[in-house]
Motif scaffolding. Structure first.
Motif, PDB file in Angstrom:
ATOM      1  N   TYR A 183       0.846  -1.197   0.000  1.00  0.00           N
ATOM      2  CA  TYR A 183       0.000   0.000   0.000  1.00  0.00           C
ATOM      3  C   TYR A 183       0.879   1.245   0.000  1.00  0.00           C
ATOM      4  N   SER A 184       0.414   2.305  -0.648  1.00  0.00           N
ATOM      5  CA  SER A 184       1.225   3.532  -0.700  1.00  0.00           C
ATOM      6  C   SER A 184       0.425   4.762  -0.337  1.00  0.00           C
ATOM      7  N   LEU A 185       1.128   5.675   0.320  1.00  0.00           N
ATOM      8  CA  LEU A 185       0.598   7.030   0.468  1.00  0.00           C
ATOM      9  C   LEU A 185       1.407   7.876  -0.508  1.00  0.00           C
ATOM     10  N   HIS A 186       0.718   8.452  -1.493  1.00  0.00           N
ATOM     11  CA  HIS A 186       1.407   9.264  -2.496  1.00  0.00           C
ATOM     12  C   HIS A 186       1.233  10.734  -2.181  1.00  0.00           C
ATOM     13  N   CYS A 187       2.241  11.506  -2.526  1.00  0.00           N
ATOM     14  CA  CYS A 187       2.141  12.956  -2.392  1.00  0.00           C
ATOM     15  C   CYS A 187       2.083  13.527  -3.812  1.00  0.00           C
TER      16      CYS A 187
END
Ligand code: AVI
Length: 338
Positions: A331-335
């Motif tokens: 899972y990723s948190l993208h900016c």
């Protein structure tokens, strides 16, 4: 799963629904009837979804929470301005937002936090305890659709010269719209609510191993099944039917398919027998006929790999800036920046 699983079932009933039958969703080259995904989120649905976030197989919530737990300090330092504004699209359970707010307060930054949601109950339940826990932060709830709220932000939210905005769209909510809709929505967010220097932190599930995704969306305890089937109960309620009067749950089942090629989980109802449902809307009778085995589409949960993210950026006009992954790299948190 072969991409043709849904097609196989839909073709088996021998009769393809036509446009006149109501909302249609193309599954490969076959159209099946669909129900808007939003029906999953009545009060009961919100409660069951909250239960899903505690199901071990539903790795998404824990993965995102872990990213916020580990990275909030860095995120608050680099991506939240002093006297800045945080805008969260949808309030969720706030378990992860807490980590970020904690970091902001410990860095002595003052911020105003806007939460957008369709449910007054969710806004109150989520914001009240936060307001008590973080008295130095100003909390504002915006009740309405995302589009209403974005328009409100565009027209009514003034900003100081130096203040920046940090937008949050978490929980892989992006996955419940098609890739095209997601890009269009991000473009609207960019145009209505962001200026140069602002960022959108977007939690997005990856194209994981099919067995991992399947277990997450068809968990052994049946919490997801209950969540999806509750959508039919809600539809029945919308049409004014008593429990099990129009759509008896004994005559439908939940079908969970992961289409690895297209990187999306697809949720359907399957009619277990040939049936005819008659509903009355404003004194006009409508008849829905279902074939035995017919699939009715209810939800996409679309997954993104690097190539998909690049396409999302190209189509939305946002700029990819950074990514944080959970320890399992699922899972990723993208900016995303303007
Ligand atoms: C809210 N949304 C991001 C969830 C998802 O993963 O697509 C909804 C959900 N549907 C089945 N399980 C969870």
């Amino acid at each position: 799963f072969p991409a043709s699983s849904a097609r196989f079932d839909a073709e088996q009933n021998g009769k393809r629904p036509t446009k006149e039958d109501g909302a249609m969703t193309p599954i490969q080259d076959v159209l099946v009837r669909s129900i808007p995904t939003l029906v999953l989120y009545d009060d009961n649905g919100l409660d069951i979804f909250n239960d899903i976030t505690h199901v071990d197989e539903y790795y998404i919530t824990n993965a995102e929470m872990q990213i916020f737990k580990d990275k909030s300090s860095e995120i608050a330092h680099t991506h939240v301005g002093n006297n800045g504004v945080l805008i969260e699209l949808g309030v969720g359970s706030m378990r992860k937002t807490r980590y970020l707010l904690d970091a902001i307060v410990s860095q002595n930054k003052s911020v105003t936090y806007y939460a957008l949601d369709l449910s007054a109950q969710s806004l109150t339940q989520s914001l009240q305890p936060l307001a008590l826990q973080f008295p130095s932060i100003k909390f504002v709830g915006l009740l309405g659709t995302y589009d209403d709220s974005l328009l409100y932000i565009k027209e009514h939210l003034t900003r100081d010269e130096n203040s920046t905005r940090t937008l949050l769209w978490l929980g892989t909510s992006i996955g419940n719209t098609t890739r095209e809709e997601a890009a269009e929505f991000l473009a609207r967010v960019k145009d209505c609510a962001m200026q140069e220097g602002d960022v959108l932190l977007c939690g997005i599930d990856r194209r994981n191993n099919a067995s991992v995704v399947k277990a997450a969306y068809d968990d052994p305890k049946g919490v997801t099944r209950a969540f999806i089937l509750n959508g039919l109960r809600h539809v029945e309620h919308i049409f004014g039917g008593e429990r099990d009067e129009l759509f008896p749950l004994s005559k439908f089942e939940y079908v969970s398919l992961y289409n690895a090629e297209l990187g999306r989980h697809e949720a359907y109802y399957r009619s277990l027998e040939q049936q005819r449902v008659e509903v009355d809307v404003d004194n006009t009778s409508h008849v829905f006929e279902f074939e035995e085995g017919e699939l009715i589409f209810i939800e996409y949960s679309i997954k993104y790999d690097g190539k998909d993210i690049k396409q999302l950026m190209d189509q939305s006009g946002l700029r990819w800036a950074k990514e944080w992954a959970d320890q399992t790299e699922r899972y990723s948190l993208h900016c995303f920046a303007k």
